[in-house]
Design an enzyme around this catalytic site. Structure first.
Site, PDB file in Angstrom:
ATOM      1  N   THR A  13       0.829  -1.212   0.000  1.00 38.23           N
ATOM      2  CA  THR A  13       0.000   0.000   0.000  1.00 38.23           C
ATOM      3  C   THR A  13       0.860   1.257   0.000  1.00 38.23           C
ATOM      4  O   THR A  13       2.064   1.213   0.269  1.00 38.23           O
ATOM      5  CB  THR A  13      -0.912   0.033   1.238  1.00 38.23           C
ATOM      6  N   ASP A  14       0.207   2.385  -0.287  1.00 36.95           N
ATOM      7  CA  ASP A  14       0.897   3.669  -0.156  1.00 36.95           C
ATOM      8  C   ASP A  14       0.800   4.106   1.309  1.00 36.95           C
ATOM      9  O   ASP A  14       0.306   3.361   2.154  1.00 36.95           O
ATOM     10  CB  ASP A  14       0.313   4.706  -1.116  1.00 36.95           C
ATOM     11  N   ASN A  15       1.226   5.325   1.617  1.00 34.64           N
ATOM     12  CA  ASN A  15       1.235   5.748   3.029  1.00 34.64           C
ATOM     13  C   ASN A  15      -0.149   6.014   3.598  1.00 34.64           C
ATOM     14  O   ASN A  15      -0.282   6.323   4.770  1.00 34.64           O
ATOM     15  CB  ASN A  15       2.152   6.953   3.229  1.00 34.64           C
TER      16      ASN A  15
END
Length: 135
Positions: A13-15
């Protein structure tokens, strides 16, 4: 059709905890690998036999995002089976929500990376996963 379940790790995932678009392609690979395992004709066996299924074309139709810790379902089937290539189809869901659909097309090549016909044994096994169009 092969069905694979996978829990989304934070690394995918991204942040903000949303799955990267390109990770869906990794999930296609996971689904295809599990289908080949279910066939009993793994990629390891193909390599031992001097055959490879490189990816030639990919389509990926994004519908929605998966998120960290979601459990996704990867549905993998064969949508086209020719003498020297196979196209796999994918649908990825989170519960009943469709996240992405797509295909990967693979020519069969030998150890010298020359196109070759799919052995009848493998063709027969793949035939069990051919999905006809839904009406």
């Amino acid at each position: 059709m092969n069905i694979t379940k996978y829990r989304i790790p934070y690394a995918d995932t991204d942040n903000m905890g949303v799955v990267y678009h390109s990770n869906y392609l990794i999930y296609f690979e996971m689904g295809r690998t599990e289908l080949m395992r279910e066939l009993g004709y793994t990629y390891k066996k193909m390599e031992e036999d001097g055959m490879y299924f490189p990816v030639r074309n990919v389509t990926c139709n994004y519908h929605a995002s998966a998120h960290y810790d979601d459990i996704i379902t990867i549905e993998t089937s064969v949508c086209e089976l020719k003498n020297a290539s196979v196209t796999f189809a994918y649908k990825i869901f989170c519960e009943d929500k469709l996240l992405t659909t797509g295909t990967t097309k693979h020519p069969l090549v030998n150890y010298a990376f020359k196109p070759t016909r799919i052995p009848q044994e493998l063709k027969n096994l793949l035939q069990k996963y051919v999905k006809t169009e839904e009406k």
